[in-house]
Design an enzyme around this catalytic site. Structure first.
Site, short mmCIF file in Angstrom:
data_model
loop_
_atom_site.label_atom_id
_atom_site.label_comp_id
_atom_site.label_asym_id
_atom_site.label_seq_id
_atom_site.Cartn_x
_atom_site.Cartn_y
_atom_site.Cartn_z
N ASP A 185 70.39 49.01 64.86
CA ASP A 185 69.82 49.38 66.16
C ASP A 185 70.53 50.63 66.67
O ASP A 185 71.40 51.16 66.00
CB ASP A 185 69.91 48.21 67.17
CG ASP A 185 68.66 48.17 68.05
OD1 ASP A 185 68.40 49.18 68.73
OD2 ASP A 185 67.94 47.15 68.04
N HIS A 243 64.60 52.64 67.77
CA HIS A 243 65.89 51.94 67.70
C HIS A 243 66.71 52.44 66.51
O HIS A 243 67.32 51.66 65.80
CB HIS A 243 65.66 50.42 67.62
CG HIS A 243 65.21 49.83 68.93
ND1 HIS A 243 66.03 49.76 70.03
CD2 HIS A 243 64.01 49.31 69.31
CE1 HIS A 243 65.37 49.21 71.04
NE2 HIS A 243 64.14 48.94 70.64
N ASP A 260 59.18 48.28 67.00
CA ASP A 260 59.06 48.13 68.45
C ASP A 260 59.63 49.34 69.19
O ASP A 260 60.44 50.08 68.65
CB ASP A 260 59.79 46.86 68.92
CG ASP A 260 61.27 46.89 68.56
OD1 ASP A 260 61.59 47.39 67.46
OD2 ASP A 260 62.11 46.45 69.37
N GLU A 261 59.17 49.49 70.44
CA GLU A 261 59.79 50.38 71.42
C GLU A 261 60.18 51.74 70.85
O GLU A 261 61.34 52.11 70.88
CB GLU A 261 61.03 49.68 72.02
CG GLU A 261 60.66 48.40 72.74
CD GLU A 261 61.85 47.72 73.41
OE1 GLU A 261 61.70 47.32 74.56
OE2 GLU A 261 62.93 47.59 72.77
C1 ACM Z 1 62.15 43.54 71.20
O1 ACM Z 1 62.59 42.69 71.98
N1 ACM Z 1 62.30 44.83 71.46
C2 ACM Z 1 61.43 43.18 70.00
#
Ligand code: ACM
Ligand code: ZN
Length: 765
Positions: A198, A271, A333-334
């Protein structure tokens, strides 16, 4: 649990010692997760030093696990004759579920039936739970254990039963990872999702890219306190580390021996700031960045240039050498698209590939990685953002932003794993006690986890088959220590084990709580520092015959609630709660759970503000989101304010992307001096307070255009306020119009998503 209860006349005494024979008698099993079918019969089996074991070769691993487990107290010799006093593992190919098993206990034999060693392993975990907890650490001293004769038939509800752990934000020892895996095995979970990379740290050794471990695995310092505390402060201490490939191999084998698959997660394209800090050329902007020192979402993401794919493919080559799992989690994600929008390399890539927008570029990214892994015989899992711009052809979707992603993916015939924040994020608070350890926010009590149904109602029976299971997530921003991870994971993990293993008809929350009370002894012996909120009071406003009453309850059996209404702490001499308490004025109730001698849990306190709208009729243009519907719309006018720190408690109502219209009928013309309410504003969780509230009034049934509006204040704080005062106003009905904050713009947490609105009590004075 379907239990034939005729033998349980001695309820309450489930386990007692018979001193003369130095034996422990087990009366009633307390199994978690609940089995499909448990039938206790007459008769007993005695486990003692003469008990032997006998097994089909296919079950050698599980039989060995049991022998090792019992070795200190009952060294089981192998016996190839079927006589008596034997634990026997038999193959039964008629058991169609490879994880299913049967156990039959008769006075002479304990017989395990399974069609594969996976089923036999779960039978062993059940036998383990049938036996006293002291066997866990070898402290059991008695000569024999007397077990009731019984039949158990059991199989899981879902094939994917997972728990996640984030080791990027904080890292934990190899021994702790093994302890976590041990607990998963005991609870019949079969997947450990290991979040290894991350923004704040890269935690897996990659031999081809050693700088990932010398640079990317360390951050120079870490945020102190909560992200919402301003200004941000840092501890000034270098933090980090990584798991060596040898350690990972050892952990993977350890998990396999416990029938647990480890799915590694390598985050991309977002991330990934720890990588970009290590190799700036893999980002869009060549400007150096550091390994992140605080939490949130960062704009430095992998560039889509060729070098990134070469890097990721070489990293994944090493990852798949270490992890035999069919699935590799690639994150997804994100990933803010800010950098991609202005990056010549990314824009060129979009043109070359005929991609309409940056969402499609993300889809190109994921699909390309999927193809690489598919060619190596692996499948990908991604967070539900991988749906945006088009799903990679074979991807499994992990649905975390609610259940919409799950529904879309299942309708597109893709496998889905359910892990919505509302029911599966174990980094949220689990109690509204103010002295809980600092957490990211939100509120996810044990009961809400327990009642999670991974199968969305919106799907047909056919579509539901794509939901392969669910998992609990443990994000570790606010968990610097291993004992904090345990506190947040337990007992919610136990509830999750029942969500994914037990059939709906076997589930019963009160029964679960009573089993949990026993299970806690086992957790203590295993030195797992679980949270215990079993001895707390829960309160609720109930309307009865047009009158308001406040009811109290506690979960465990054979306990007493004592309470006070005068503001004093409840004591062993306070009044015993019997019936709901009538509420006719402003009241503070304090209550606690007692046994016959002393207070057990923490003191509960609730103040009911008996304002002019309390108990009045309220209607809403939209229902609250089903994950955050709290006490229902009546909760807006029940006199009880929501928590100052947990937006998901039952007094806050949550709406996702809706504009609100709330009508309150006061029954009669009433003088109104003020109207106030509060909005939650936790931007990290995409909760944004609205900007204004418009109020219209009427003196009769038709709303006349008497309109007032006011701005919401403190919109930089965790709680924003709306308060409007009147000099001379009377009305019988009012309508509050509250436009939501809308889509979250670029540069803010949750950019590109719909914002949430959370509203508290509407107080009319
Ligand atoms: C997440 O909680 N960003 C998968
Ligand atoms: Zn780029």
């Amino acid at each position: 649990m379907r239990i034939k209860r005729l033998l349980f006349i001695l309820i309450g005494i489930n386990l007692f010692y018979s001193c003369a024979e130095k034996s422990l008698i087990i009366k009633k099993p307390h199994l978690i997760p609940a089995p499909s079918n448990l039938e206790v019969k007459s008769g007993q089996f005695t486990l003692n030093k003469n008990t032997t074991i006998n097994y089909d070769d296919d079950f050698a691993a599980s039989a060995k696990f049991l022998r090792t487990y019992l070795s200190k107290s009952f060294p089981l010799k192998i016996n190839n004759e079927f006589t008596s006093n034997v634990i026997s593992f038999n193959k039964d190919s008629l058991i169609s579920n490879v994880e299913g098993y049967k156990i039959e206990i008769t006075p002479k034999l304990i017989t395990v039936h399974a069609s594969s060693d996976r089923g036999a392993f779960y039978a062993v975990q059940t036998i383990r739970q049938l036996l006293p907890a002291k066997l866990e650490n070898g402290s059991f001293q008695d000569k024999q254990i007397i077990l009731p004769c019984l039949n158990i038939e059991d199989e899981p509800q879902f094939e994917y039963r997972g728990m996640h752990l984030d080791v990027a934000r904080h890292m934990y020892s190899v021994d702790f990872i093994k302890k976590y895996i041990d607990a998963l095995a005991l609870l019949k979970m079969n997947t450990f999702h290991w979040h290894l990379t991350d923004d704040q740290g890269w935690r897996i050794e990659i031999k081809k890219y050693p700088e990932l471990n010398t640079i990317g695995s360390y951050r120079k310092e870490t945020l102190i306190g909560h992200y919402n505390d301003q200004p941000h402060q840092f501890d000034g201490k270098r933090y980090g580390g990584f798991y060596t490939q040898d350690q990972i191999k050892e952990i993977v084998q350890y998990a396999l021996d416990r029938k647990i698959t480890i799915i590694p997660e390598i985050e991309m394209p977002g991330h990934s700031q720890a990588v970009i800090a290590t190799y700036p050329k893999l980002g869009c902007d060549i400007k150096p960045v550091e390994v992140a020192t605080k939490w949130g979402v960062f704009e430095e993401i992998f560039c889509t240039k060729e070098a990134t794919f070469t890097f990721l493919e070489e990293v994944l080559d090493e990852v798949i050498q270490l992890f035999p799992s069919e699935y590799i989690h690639i994150g997804g994600d994100e990933a803010p698209k800010t950098r991609w929008k202005t990056c010549p390399d990314c824009q060129r890539r979009m043109k070359q590939e005929g991609l309409k927008n940056e969402q499609e570029l993300q889809s190109y990214f994921i699909t390309r990685i999927e193809k690489y892994l598919n060619d190596k015989g692996r499948q990908i899992i991604g967070w539900d953002e991988i749906l945006e711009g088009g799903l990679a052809p074979n991807a499994t979707v992990m649905s975390w932003r609610g259940t919409e992603g799950a529904i879309t993916a299942a309708k597109e015939k893709h496998n889905v794993i359910m892990t919505p924040t509302s029911h599966c994020y174990f980094d949220y608070y689990q109690s509204d006690n103010e002295n809980e350890p600092l957490s990211i926010g939100g509120f996810l009590p044990l009961e809400k986890v327990y009642h999670f149904n991974p199968l969305p109602d919106e799907l047909s029976k056919q579509e539901k088959q794509y939901i392969i299971g669910a998992q609990g997530n443990v994000w570790s921003e606010y968990m610097p220590t291993e004992s904090q991870v345990e506190y947040m994971a337990f007992p919610r993990l136990l509830a999750m084990s029942e969500v994914v293993w037990s059939k709906e008809e076997s589930k019963d929350y009160n029964d679960f709580i009573s089993r949990l009370e026993h299970f806690n002894e086992r957790l203590k012996i295993l030195e797992i520092k679980f949270a215990n909120h079993l001895y707390e009071v829960e309160g609720e406003m109930v309307a009865r015959d047009n009158k308001l009453n406040y009811s109290l309850k506690t979960l465990t059996e054979n306990k007493i609630i004592r309470f006070s209404l005068d503001g004093r702490e409840p004591t062993i001499n306070s009044e015993i709660y019997g019936h709901p308490i009538p509420i006719t004025e402003k009241t503070t109730i304090k209550a606690a759970v007692f046994d016959t001698k002393s207070q057990l849990g923490q003191t509960f306190s609730e103040t009911i503000n008996f304002h002019k709208a309390v108990g009045k009729k309220v209607s809403l243009n939209v229902a609250p989101h089903k994950a955050y519907s709290g006490s229902g719309k009546e909760g807006l006018v029940n006199g009880i304010a929501g928590s100052d720190t947990r937006y998901g408690d039952k007094e806050w109502l949550g709406f996702w992307g809706d504009d609100l219209e709330i009508e309150i009928d006061l029954d009669e013309i009433t003088k109104i001096n003020s109207i106030s309410t509060r909005f939650y504003n936790a931007n990290g969780q995409w909760i944004y307070s609205p900007q204004q509230v418009i109020v219209k009034f009427s003196e009769d049934s038709s709303i006349k255009e008497k309109m007032h509006s006011g701005l919401v204040e403190n919109r930089d704080s965790l709680i924003s306020n709306f308060n409007i005062k009147f000099e001379d106003l009377s009305a019988s009905k009012l309508i509050l119009t509250i436009p939501g904050f809308g889509m979250i713009p670029e540069g803010k947490q949750g950019a590109g998503n719909k914002s949430w609105t959370f509203i508290d009590e509407i107080v009319i004075e």
